[in-house]
Each structure stands twice: as C-alpha cells, then as structure tokens.
Design a protein around this motif. Structure first.
Motif, PDB file in Angstrom:
ATOM      1  N   VAL A  46       0.835  -1.201   0.000  1.00 44.43           N
ATOM      2  CA  VAL A  46       0.000   0.000   0.000  1.00 44.43           C
ATOM      3  C   VAL A  46       0.871   1.252   0.000  1.00 44.43           C
ATOM      4  N   LEU A  47       1.996   1.185   0.740  1.00 42.71           N
ATOM      5  CA  LEU A  47       2.892   2.335   0.780  1.00 42.71           C
ATOM      6  C   LEU A  47       3.595   2.554  -0.550  1.00 42.71           C
ATOM      7  N   THR A  48       3.949   1.446  -1.193  1.00 43.43           N
ATOM      8  CA  THR A  48       4.702   1.561  -2.452  1.00 43.43           C
ATOM      9  C   THR A  48       3.794   1.767  -3.658  1.00 43.43           C
ATOM     10  N   LYS A  49       2.493   1.815  -3.431  1.00 42.73           N
ATOM     11  CA  LYS A  49       1.583   2.008  -4.559  1.00 42.73           C
ATOM     12  C   LYS A  49       1.831   3.300  -5.308  1.00 42.73           C
ATOM     13  N   PRO A  50       2.192   4.408  -4.617  1.00 42.51           N
ATOM     14  CA  PRO A  50       2.471   5.642  -5.378  1.00 42.51           C
ATOM     15  C   PRO A  50       3.638   5.525  -6.352  1.00 42.51           C
ATOM     16  N   VAL A  51       4.583   4.610  -6.056  1.00 38.63           N
ATOM     17  CA  VAL A  51       5.738   4.490  -6.968  1.00 38.63           C
ATOM     18  C   VAL A  51       5.491   3.451  -8.053  1.00 38.63           C
ATOM     19  N   SER A  52       4.269   2.875  -8.080  1.00 44.20           N
ATOM     20  CA  SER A  52       3.983   1.881  -9.123  1.00 44.20           C
ATOM     21  C   SER A  52       4.045   2.503 -10.514  1.00 44.20           C
ATOM     22  N   GLY A  53       3.701   3.837 -10.593  1.00 39.16           N
ATOM     23  CA  GLY A  53       3.819   4.509 -11.897  1.00 39.16           C
ATOM     24  C   GLY A  53       5.242   4.546 -12.370  1.00 39.16           C
ATOM     25  N   ILE A  54       6.162   4.837 -11.458  1.00 39.17           N
ATOM     26  CA  ILE A  54       7.587   4.823 -11.824  1.00 39.17           C
ATOM     27  C   ILE A  54       8.002   3.423 -12.263  1.00 39.17           C
ATOM     28  N   GLU A  55       7.494   2.424 -11.555  1.00 37.00           N
ATOM     29  CA  GLU A  55       7.827   1.045 -11.911  1.00 37.00           C
ATOM     30  C   GLU A  55       7.328   0.698 -13.310  1.00 37.00           C
ATOM     31  N   ARG A  56       6.093   1.146 -13.646  1.00 38.67           N
ATOM     32  CA  ARG A  56       5.560   0.869 -14.985  1.00 38.67           C
ATOM     33  C   ARG A  56       6.379   1.558 -16.066  1.00 38.67           C
ATOM     34  N   ILE A  57       6.770   2.806 -15.795  1.00 38.52           N
ATOM     35  CA  ILE A  57       7.598   3.515 -16.780  1.00 38.52           C
ATOM     36  C   ILE A  57       8.932   2.806 -16.954  1.00 38.52           C
ATOM     37  N   SER A  58       9.497   2.337 -15.828  1.00 36.58           N
ATOM     38  CA  SER A  58      10.774   1.610 -15.909  1.00 36.58           C
ATOM     39  C   SER A  58      10.619   0.345 -16.727  1.00 36.58           C
ATOM     40  N   LEU A  59       9.498  -0.349 -16.523  1.00 34.96           N
ATOM     41  CA  LEU A  59       9.270  -1.571 -17.296  1.00 34.96           C
ATOM     42  C   LEU A  59       9.102  -1.273 -18.775  1.00 34.96           C
ATOM     43  N   LEU A  60       8.439  -0.142 -19.085  1.00 37.70           N
ATOM     44  CA  LEU A  60       8.295   0.234 -20.496  1.00 37.70           C
ATOM     45  C   LEU A  60       9.652   0.522 -21.127  1.00 37.70           C
ATOM     46  N   PHE A  61      10.500   1.267 -20.404  1.00 35.67           N
ATOM     47  CA  PHE A  61      11.837   1.531 -20.921  1.00 35.67           C
ATOM     48  C   PHE A  61      12.628   0.236 -21.068  1.00 35.67           C
TER      49      PHE A  61
END
Length: 601
Positions: free
Chosen positions: A290-305
């Motif tokens: 739940v705490l790391t949910k805000p950084v999931s967007g960064i994780e998705r962008i990293s996965l796209l790259f």
C-alpha cells in the motif's frame, strides 16, 4: 585480469558474445539503476510512514489511557457511593420491599449510564437471586450467577477485564463490549456486596484507536497481555488470538521502532504502542504494497523503458546475426565437413564485397585446391598398391614353377613311368588356374580346385603321403575372392610337414570355410611341427630382411595382399604351439559379383 576475461569470452561464439555485450552494456545498467531508484524510494516511504505511524499510535495509546482512567475514576465513585452501598446492603424481607429496592437500583443504573463519555455502568448484586425484579428488568431474565465471568469474579479479588461478544447473548450484546469488573464492598463490612462493571463498546474504542480514516488494508488492533484481540476494525476477529507466529514473536521482542515483517507471504510495517496502566498494546499493521503504490507509476515507466531497450537489443542482435554471425556459422559448418574429409557438398556462396565475402571466396578456393591434392594423392596411392600387388604376386609363381619342373625332370629320369602324363596334366590345370585369365578376382570354388591340382602334383613327387580334407560351406563356393589365397598356405603346410614327418607318417591338412555376416572365415590346419611363438609374429611382418633369412614368403604375401586391398581388419592370423601343428586363420570380406576390384591389375 584482462587476459582472463578475453580467454573466457573466447569460449563463446560471436553470436553469444554479441548478446552478452548488449546485455552488459544496455540491459544490466538499466536494471541496476531502476532497481536502485525503486528500492530507495520504497525505503524512504517506509521510513516516513514508520515515523508517522509511531507518532499516531503513540497519540492514540495516550488518548485511550486517558479515557480508561476516566472510566476507572467514574467506576470508583460509584463503588464508594454510600447510596449504592445502602441499597445493596438491604436484604429484602418480602416481594414488595424487593420491588422498591429494584426500582431504586434501576433508576440509579439508568442515571449512571446516561453520560457523555460513551460508557455504561452495570450493577450486579452479590446474590442476584435476592433481587429477581431487578435482574429480570436489567438482564432480561439471564441467570447471571451461572455465567462463567460471574463465577470468575467471585474468585478474583482484584479488578479484571472481561470481553462480552454478541455470541454470548445476541439480544443483550449488539456489538463486542469490553468491561472492567470490580468488587463493591461496604464501608463497614468485609464481605463484598456486588460487582460494578464499566462497559465500553467497540465503536467507542474505535473513536480513540482510529480517530481518522485509516489507509487501505491498514489494520489497527488492541491486544491484551495474552495476545488476544480486544479491538479490531473487523469485529469478527475480536476475541480471537493472533494466528501469525511471526507477529507474536515480533511483539514479544518489545520493539521500540517500526519494522517490516513477513506475515503469511505479505510484508507489513508493524507499529506498536503500549498502554500505561497494563500490558496491553496498540498495534498497527500496514502492508508495504500500500505504501509503495504511489511508486507503481515509476515502476511501470521503468518496465516500459526496459521493454523498449530489450526490443532494441533483440532487433540489433537479429540484424547482426543475420548479417554477420549466420554467414560465419555456415562457414564454420562447412569447415567441419572439410575436416571430416567431405569435399562433395556444395559450399555456401555469398555476393559480398566486405570481409565476409573475402572469407567465403578464399575458403572456396582453398577447398578446391585441397580436393585436387587429395584426388592426386589417392590416385598415386592406388597406383602404388597396384605395383606392390603385382610385385608380390610375381614373387610366388617363379619359385613354384621351378620346383614343379624339377619334379617332372626327376620323375622322367628315375622312373620312366606313364604317370608322368598325369602329372603334366595337373601342372597344366595349376598353371591355368594360377593365371585366371589375368583377373585378380576368382571364386572360392576355383581356389579349392587350384589347391587340389597343386596337391595332386605334390602327391606325385613326394614319398610322404598327403591327406587333405575340405570342409567348405556350399553357400560360399561361388562367392568372389582374391586369387592365390590357399595354395601358398597349403604349400607351406606340406613343405614343413614333409620335412618333419616320420617314416610311414602322413601329412594331414584340413581346410574349413564359412560365412559370418559380411565376413568369410577360412582355417588351414595341419599336423606339422608347429611354429614357435617367437617366430610367429615376424612371419607376417612387412619389414625387409636379408635374402638368406627370409621365411614364410608365401604367408607374408597372402597377408599383405589382403591388407592392401581390404584394410587392417582382414588378413592372416597364426595360432598353434610348437609340436602340435599350426592353425592359420584367413579373414576375407564378402564381395558381390559386381565388385570392381582391379580386373586390369
């Protein structure tokens, strides 16, 4: 170090080296940077959340302590109330008096429960059966004296907490209630008069333990000294014990700060705050996800790259593979064919002006030159074998013809008998079979006739009796074989057998022949003196010896002809012991009638 690294890379193909380099240069650094940024972000969020959670849990625990102290003070005021003590001290003499006391107790209880602090007070006489009207009115006919907690209260001298659940009495307890029960004594008596219970609803505890909206999936609970849940947002868990062994162990360590622990495969940040007046704890469980949910967007962008770089790597590797490594791989496969001596396959051709094209053209020219050299070497070797075969064959005939003519001359001079014509006839057959019309291939049947003609001549010229037995399978009589195979072997047996035969003894020879799959196996056995073991190995050796030391010329010639034409697998094998005869084994391949062995040799 560099030399070791280069040696390690040299063990891989160019294709694998390109893949490895792309992974090291592009994918691995991006993975490292992404993981580092993600882990640091998660760590920072966890640290901030831990600090905030510790402050909040500490504040909530302090508020709850203050509230419990307020309830305790109110409970004590009732216990020391002279009015309450007088009411519980009266023993009703009749029903009317009991009903008057019950009315006063009901009025007093209602007045105590109507307060702004969201708690209620219940009064229990030490003997509820003496006040049936009060018990029936307040407790709806429940026989309090049979309740486990009531019996437990009689045994307890000190105050204790009791949890009442809806399952205990669904009509009376609409939600879980936490009660603190104390014994009520009279000021002038040592015996208890009753019990005072301060009831706190679960919804009231929620106001102090979770005054603001909690995060998604966050759990806030109140645990007693036995790890039993006395408050939880999910009221179905109230009254149960913590089932997670990891959480219990963690709580018993009395942690001072928040720490993430794994509970049932999910990682939680656990924050605790103790209460001041007992061993109870306020516990907060917050999933790390739940705490790391805000950084999931960064994780998705990293996965796209990462996917983009991976696709780019695949495209680059595919281009390099099709353009460079595949042609080199085909060239390597062609080289391996050449190493195995295969010059007949069509070699790959490319129309390129770069270094790959130079490699292909150079390899094609080299293979053509090697093929020409190999063909020339094979032709020279074949010519050499033909010459060696002719020389070896011609070494046999002059020696035998000379001995035969001597025998005819001796027979004519000494006996002047008519059997000379028979001997000459046998000689004619022998010569005819020996020449074989100039062909090197004969048949097993013709070779046996050759031996018979030779034995007939030897029988005529020898005083020693010669007995020969032929045991040849009929199915191999017409199979092709090299000419002049058996006659030199029989000649050798007769020569040595006659020399060592005693008076009246006969030279005995047995010739056997059979087929074993693609192999013809013949054995020539005699009863001669045998061949010493130290001489046996040298008889078939091709090493040059002096003319006066030459022995077994016939054996060696037959053996070398078989080896020259058919290889080391075939030839002669000599067995036997001195004084017990000799066994010569002849191994010959099975040939078909269309065999192309040198008819013109």
């Amino acid at each position: 170090m560099n030399r070791f690294l280069m040696a390690a890379l040299g063990r891989f193909s160019i294709r694998h080296q390109v893949i490895l380099l792309f992974f090291l240069v592009i994918v691995l650094p991006f993975l490292f940077i992404g993981y580092f940024a993600y882990s640091k972000s998660v760590k920072a969020i966890q640290d901030v959340s831990s600090v905030v959670s510790e402050e909040m849990m500490g504040k909530n625990a302090k508020n709850l302590d203050n509230y419990l102290e307020l309830v305790d003070t109110a409970q004590n005021e009732i216990m020391y109330s002279s009015e309450m003590q007088n009411l519980l001290s009266i023993e009703p003499a009749d029903t009317l008096e009991e009903m008057e006391i019950a009315a006063q107790l009901i009025q007093y209880t209602s007045m105590l429960s109507s307060n702004s602090q969201a708690y209620s007070i219940r009064i229990f006489p030490i003997e509820p059966s003496r006040y049936p009207s009060f018990t029936h009115s307040i407790y709806q006919g429940v026989d309090v004296e049979k309740e486990d907690w009531f019996r437990h209260a009689k045994d307890m001298k000190s105050p204790f907490w009791q949890l009442f659940l809806p399952n205990d009495n669904k009509a009376f307890y609409k939600e879980p209630i936490l009660s603190k029960i104390k014994q009520l004594y009279g000021l002038d008596k040592s015996q208890p008069l009753g019990y005072v219970a301060a009831d706190i609803k679960a919804s009231t505890l929620s106001y102090y333990l979770a005054p603001v909206k909690t995060l998604d999936q966050q759990q806030i609970m109140l645990l007693d000294e036995n790890d039993m849940i006395v408050y939880h947002q999910d009221q179905s868990l109230i009254g149960t014990r913590i089932d997670s062994l990891e959480l219990r162990d963690y709580l018993h360590q009395s942690p001072e700060t928040s720490h993430p622990i794994d509970i049932g495969g999910t990682k939680y940040i656990v924050t605790t705050a103790p209460l001041a007046h007992n061993d109870w704890k306020v516990v907060s469980l917050l999933p790390v996800s739940v705490l790391t949910k805000p950084v999931s967007g960064i994780e998705r962008i990293s996965l796209l790259f990462l996917f983009f770089y991976f696709a780019l790597s695949v495209f680059t590797i595919a281009y390099l593979t099709s353009r460079f490594t595949n042609p080199i791989q085909k060239l390597v496969l062609a080289m391996r064919k050449v190493e195995r001596g295969d010059f007949s396959s069509g070699w790959p051709q490319v129309q390129r002006a770069d270094e790959i094209g130079w490699l292909y053209r150079g390899f094609d020219n080299m293979v053509r030159r090697i093929d020409q050299l190999v063909e020339m070497a094979e032709k020279e070797a074949k010519n050499k074998k033909e010459l060696e075969f002719q020389v070896l064959t011609h070494q046999i005939n002059p020696h035998f013809l000379y001995n035969t003519l001597e025998a005819i001359r001796w027979k004519a001079e000494s006996r002047k008998a008519d059997d000379i014509s028979e001997m000459v006839r046998s000689l004619g057959n022998l010569l005819r079979l020996s020449l074989n019309d100039g062909r090197e291939l004969s048949t097993v049947e013709r070779e046996i006739e050759h031996v018979k003609a030779y034995v007939s001549i030897q029988t005529a010229r020898q005083q020693t009796s010669i007995r020969i037995v032929y045991m040849i399978d009929d199915d191999i009589m017409r199979l092709p074989c090299l000419r002049l195979l058996f006659q030199p072997l029989v000649e050798n047996a007769i020569k040595h057998g006659t020399r060592h035969a005693g008076e009246g003894e006969a030279v005995k020879i047995v010739i056997t022949g059979s087929r074993e799959a693609a192999l013809l196996r013949f054995e020539i056995m005699d009863n001669g003196p045998g061949i010493p073991e130290e001489v046996r190995d040298s008889l078939l050796s091709s090493e040059t010896v002096a003319p006066n030391q030459r022995k077994g010329v016939g054996l060696r010639n037959v053996h070398e002809r078989l080896v020259i034409y058919f290889g080391e697998r075939y030839g002669l094998r000599i067995a036997g012991r001195t004084g017990s005869g000799t066994v010569i084994e002849l191994l010959h391949p099975v040939l078909d009638e269309a065999s192309g062995l040198g008819n013109n040799l």
